[in-house]
Design an enzyme around this catalytic site. Sequence first.
Site, short mmCIF file in Angstrom:
data_model
loop_
_atom_site.label_atom_id
_atom_site.label_comp_id
_atom_site.label_asym_id
_atom_site.label_seq_id
_atom_site.Cartn_x
_atom_site.Cartn_y
_atom_site.Cartn_z
N ALA A 1 3.40 5.73 -10.66
CA ALA A 1 2.71 4.91 -11.65
C ALA A 1 1.53 4.26 -10.95
CB ALA A 1 3.67 3.86 -12.20
N GLY B 1 6.85 7.28 -10.14
CA GLY B 1 6.70 7.81 -11.49
C GLY B 1 6.40 9.30 -11.51
N GLU C 1 9.67 10.87 -11.29
CA GLU C 1 10.34 10.58 -12.57
C GLU C 1 9.79 11.44 -13.70
OE1 GLU C 1 9.44 6.42 -11.78
OE2 GLU C 1 11.54 5.93 -12.14
N GLU D 1 9.39 3.01 -4.56
CA GLU D 1 9.08 1.71 -5.19
C GLU D 1 9.64 0.53 -4.40
OE1 GLU D 1 10.35 4.38 -6.75
OE2 GLU D 1 9.40 4.66 -8.71
N1 CAA Z 1 -1.36 4.02 -7.78
C1 CAA Z 1 -2.68 3.77 -7.70
N2 CAA Z 1 -3.49 4.38 -6.79
C2 CAA Z 1 -2.91 5.28 -5.96
C3 CAA Z 1 -1.54 5.56 -5.99
C4 CAA Z 1 -0.75 4.90 -6.97
N3 CAA Z 1 0.57 5.15 -7.12
N4 CAA Z 1 -1.27 6.48 -5.01
C5 CAA Z 1 -2.44 6.73 -4.40
N5 CAA Z 1 -3.44 6.01 -4.96
C6 CAA Z 1 -4.87 6.00 -4.59
C7 CAA Z 1 -5.08 5.24 -3.30
O1 CAA Z 1 -5.13 3.85 -3.53
C8 CAA Z 1 -6.41 5.82 -2.84
O2 CAA Z 1 -7.43 5.24 -3.58
P1 CAA Z 1 -8.74 4.62 -2.82
O3 CAA Z 1 -9.39 5.83 -2.19
O4 CAA Z 1 -9.53 4.03 -3.91
O5 CAA Z 1 -8.23 3.66 -1.82
C9 CAA Z 1 -6.29 7.28 -3.28
O6 CAA Z 1 -5.29 7.31 -4.30
C10 CAA Z 1 -5.85 8.20 -2.16
O7 CAA Z 1 -4.65 7.70 -1.63
P2 CAA Z 1 -4.44 7.41 -0.05
O8 CAA Z 1 -5.75 7.08 0.59
O9 CAA Z 1 -3.35 6.40 0.09
O10 CAA Z 1 -3.94 8.85 0.44
P3 CAA Z 1 -3.03 9.17 1.72
O11 CAA Z 1 -3.06 10.65 1.86
O12 CAA Z 1 -3.39 8.32 2.86
O13 CAA Z 1 -1.54 8.73 1.24
C11 CAA Z 1 0.34 8.57 -0.26
C12 CAA Z 1 -0.89 9.39 0.20
C13 CAA Z 1 1.39 8.52 0.85
C14 CAA Z 1 0.90 9.26 -1.50
C15 CAA Z 1 -0.12 7.14 -0.61
O14 CAA Z 1 -1.24 7.19 -1.48
C16 CAA Z 1 0.93 6.31 -1.29
O15 CAA Z 1 1.83 5.83 -0.64
N6 CAA Z 1 0.81 6.12 -2.62
C17 CAA Z 1 1.70 5.28 -3.37
C18 CAA Z 1 3.05 5.94 -3.58
C19 CAA Z 1 3.96 5.00 -4.35
O16 CAA Z 1 4.32 3.94 -3.87
N7 CAA Z 1 4.36 5.41 -5.56
C20 CAA Z 1 5.20 4.61 -6.42
C21 CAA Z 1 4.34 3.82 -7.37
S1 CAA Z 1 5.24 2.63 -8.32
C22 CAA Z 1 6.02 3.51 -9.52
O17 CAA Z 1 5.87 4.70 -9.62
C23 CAA Z 1 6.93 2.71 -10.43
C24 CAA Z 1 7.75 3.56 -11.34
O18 CAA Z 1 8.88 3.87 -11.05
C25 CAA Z 1 7.24 3.96 -12.62
#
Ligand code: CAA
Length: 258
Positions: A66, A109, A112, A132
């Site tokens: 998400a 998400g 999911e 998360e």
């Molecule tokens: N939401 C918003 N933006 C996201 C995102 C997310 N879930 N995942 C990645 N992005 C964005 C980053 O912020 C980045 O944007 P900027 O260039 O503007 O900074 C861009 O996508 C590229 O991401 P990274 O630079 O972080 O890429 P990376 O290769 O270094 O890392 C990754 C990849 C390990 C997937 C890392 O992006 C990450 O950890 N993302 C979040 C994963 C996460 O925590 N997901 C769960 C979200 S909460 C949820 O899903 C709740 C639910 O149950 C519904």
Amino acid sequence: MTEYETILVRQEGRVGWITINRPDALNALNTQVMWDILSAAEAFDADEGVGCIVVTGSERAFAAGADIKEMEAKSGLEMLMGDHFGGWPRFAAVRTPVVAAVSGYALGGGCELAMMCDIILAADTAKFGQPEINLGVMPGMGGSQRLVRAIGYYKAAELILTGRLIDATEAERAGLVSRVVPADELLAEAGRVAETIASKSLPALYATKAALDAAMETPLAEGLRFERHVFAALFDTADQTEGMAAFREKREPRFEHR
Ligand code: CAA
């Protein structure tokens, strides 16, 4: 075909394709993506010319979760009253079978969303997880429920409580993934699987998906009762007559989807 802001949509034969397209955010699922996916999926669902839907992302990310930036400043009340994830139960409820073709990250998400689909095909580059907990929250689009049902309590609890990511091989071993294929074959294979499904009788597909859903949601006796009734109902379709006649006549069936 309708144009969408965050997804690409196309139809090939009887297969509807939905490609999540937010490359700058690793396909993070903001509310616009949710409503776009729902709208495209419901349009395909209403079209008798579509017998299977494929949902996919990019090579790098199916969806990295998400959208954290969209949610970050919200209060609990806003998340709840704003019905922040309200489109997802409707997506999970489409009658048409849905194949998730997962390459790269399927996190939070994203994982999911894959689990709302009926078949998960994974590229050997895929990474699954429910991270998360690292954000001080928990799964909110079904992960704590569907992952337990998919892979069992102990494996699911370990992944959800630690936030550990797993690769495609481990996901397949755990039962989260239907099949792993080489990354460069993912879309072609997803297309083949979807075409195979879409060639079957539509009423039989709808009934089968409903019965599979019941297996996830009901006690065994109730599920068996449901199965017996939908199985019987299919005997009033033209496709049952055709399918069984084709078997007897040793030829391929020509389904009319009614
Ligand atoms: N939401 C918003 N933006 C996201 C995102 C997310 N879930 N995942 C990645 N992005 C964005 C980053 O912020 C980045 O944007 P900027 O260039 O503007 O900074 C861009 O996508 C590229 O991401 P990274 O630079 O972080 O890429 P990376 O290769 O270094 O890392 C990754 C990849 C390990 C997937 C890392 O992006 C990450 O950890 N993302 C979040 C994963 C996460 O925590 N997901 C769960 C979200 S909460 C949820 O899903 C709740 C639910 O149950 C519904």
